[in-house]
Design a protein around this motif. Structure first.
Motif, PDB file in Angstrom:
ATOM      1  N   THR A 121      46.647  18.613  44.114  1.00 13.13           N
ATOM      2  CA  THR A 121      47.300  19.046  42.874  1.00 13.13           C
ATOM      3  C   THR A 121      46.257  19.368  41.818  1.00 13.13           C
ATOM      4  N   LEU A 122      46.408  20.523  41.186  1.00 11.50           N
ATOM      5  CA  LEU A 122      45.544  20.891  40.068  1.00 11.50           C
ATOM      6  C   LEU A 122      46.029  20.162  38.821  1.00 11.50           C
ATOM      7  N   ASP A 123      45.168  19.368  38.205  1.00 16.97           N
ATOM      8  CA  ASP A 123      45.523  18.577  37.035  1.00 16.97           C
ATOM      9  C   ASP A 123      44.355  18.608  36.064  1.00 16.97           C
ATOM     10  N   ILE A 124      44.449  19.444  35.014  1.00 20.16           N
ATOM     11  CA  ILE A 124      43.312  19.621  34.115  1.00 20.16           C
ATOM     12  C   ILE A 124      43.061  18.389  33.240  1.00 20.16           C
ATOM     13  N   GLY A 125      43.958  17.425  33.283  1.00 17.15           N
ATOM     14  CA  GLY A 125      43.738  16.181  32.561  1.00 17.15           C
ATOM     15  C   GLY A 125      43.272  15.058  33.456  1.00 17.15           C
ATOM     16  N   ARG A 126      42.881  15.360  34.687  1.00 18.74           N
ATOM     17  CA  ARG A 126      42.536  14.329  35.665  1.00 18.74           C
ATOM     18  C   ARG A 126      41.422  13.408  35.153  1.00 18.74           C
TER      19      ARG A 126
END
Length: 375
Positions: A323-328
């Motif tokens: 999953t792409l999660d820019i807040g990871r």
């Protein structure tokens, strides 16, 4: 086992990486003639183990690849201590975090100008090429300015660089190999002449610093070529792969647009793009003594590669790794390598990537893919 030059594998290697991780952390790949580490732990161990080194082997026949081999034999990337330590010491100050941060305003202005040009071309023609108009010219402009290389020569340097890096791929034609050597020869001649000028008339640039240092003539040329090549490739790939990922995961693009004025949001997005679709996949090492990696014996003289794209999707380390999660957070990717060969230009690449992302999100919030990209 995957075939390295299979178009379907190149288009999406991650399902195969996932399959391999379920079978083990390290595998022998007959086609590559080496072990491959596919878990985060094993890849990290490969990058950091002091008995796994970068040991250059000349391309053969040696007489046909004199310039290509010279550039690599004298490169800090292809050497171990003490040569690596000496070479890295002489260039590391130029890429220190504090120095790079002082470059940030200039890089942000440059990114803003290039995104403005991109927007104008989209308005005029209905579409524009992200790689041609931003991802490639931005890091080239920055690294040529830092080194003191004429900016107008940027396209020529890129052409030489692209020809040389083809030699790192698999299944090469003889024509590709010849083109790589010709590019290496022309690149070396160009920089040798420029370095000679800097010795006679030094300026306030990195090439003048290198030319006036204790480095040999070949080491100056090889170091400058490495910085020019490595100084743009990762940024180009992160922006190309990353913006494509964002635009095909619309919610994440909208998160970036909403947070584009917050440096923390943009910085987090940059790290996730580096992780999500690796800009560089395979980092090779050679055993200088028998080594154990994840329970697998790598005998002295054998090669092992860390597959960073596989490591970046390891569910043992990353929650919902596909999953792409820019807040990871946390995000302990290995995108810039590790150990003594950790990417020297990582701070500069991060500045370039965040500057480009912020400018794109701010100026082109409605950005969409014009068509399916070609890998």
């Amino acid at each position: 086992m995957f075939v390295a030059d299979d178009p379907s594998f190149i288009a999406d290697p991650y399902p195969e990486f996932a399959r391999l991780r379920t079978l083990g952390q390290v595998h022998w790949h007959e086609g590559l003639g080496q072990f491959i580490a596919v878990s985060h732990a094993a890849a990290s161990a490969v990058l950091r183990h002091r008995s796994l080194g970068r040991l250059w082997t000349d391309a053969t026949p040696a007489e046909r690849f004199a310039s290509f081999n010279m550039l690599h034999r004298n490169s800090l990337l292809e050497n171990e201590p003490p040569a690596h330590t000496r070479l890295r010491r002489l260039v590391s100050s130029a890429f220190a975090r504090g120095h790079v941060e002082r470059l940030r305003p200039a890089v942000e202005r440059l990114a803003g100008t290039m995104v403005g040009t991109l927007a104008e071309r989209i308005a005029a023609d209905g579409e524009a090429d992200l790689l041609d108009d931003l991802a490639q010219p931005l890091p080239i402009a920055v690294i040529t300015e830092l080194l003191g290389v004429p900016g107008d020569d940027g396209p020529t340097l890129v052409a030489w660089s692209n020809a040389i890096v083809k030699m790192y791929e698999y299944g090469l034609s003889d024509g590709t190999r010849r083109a790589a050597e010709q590019a290496a020869e022309e690149f070396a001649e160009y920089l040798r002449a420029l370095a000679d000028q800097r010795r006679r008339r030094p300026g306030d640039d990195l090439l003048s610093h290198l030319a006036g240092s204790e480095l040999t003539g070949d080491e100056v040329v090889a170091t400058a070529v490495l910085l020019l090549m490595a100084g743009h490739e990762a940024t180009v790939n992160v922006l190309g792969n990353g913006v494509h990922a964002l635009l095909t995961h619309r919610h994440e693009w909208e998160r970036l647009v909403a947070g584009a004025k917050d440096p923390a949001v943009v910085a987090s997005a940059a790290e996730e793009l580096i992780r999500y679709d690796a800009p560089l996949h395979l980092f090779e090492r050679t055993a200088t003594a028998d080594v154990q990696i994840a329970g697998h014996r790598i005998a002295e003289g054998q090669k092992v590669a860390a597959l960073l794209g596989a490591a970046a999707r390891d569910p043992e380390v990353f929650d919902r790794p596909d999953t792409l999660d820019i807040g990871r957070s946390p995000n302990p990717h290995l995108g810039f390598g590790g150990g003594i060969h950790y990417c020297l230009g990582a701070p500069l690449a991060r500045v370039e990537i965040t500057a480009a992302l912020a400018a794109l999100a701010r100026e082109l919030p409605g950005l969409r893919p014009a068509r399916a990209p070609r890998r």
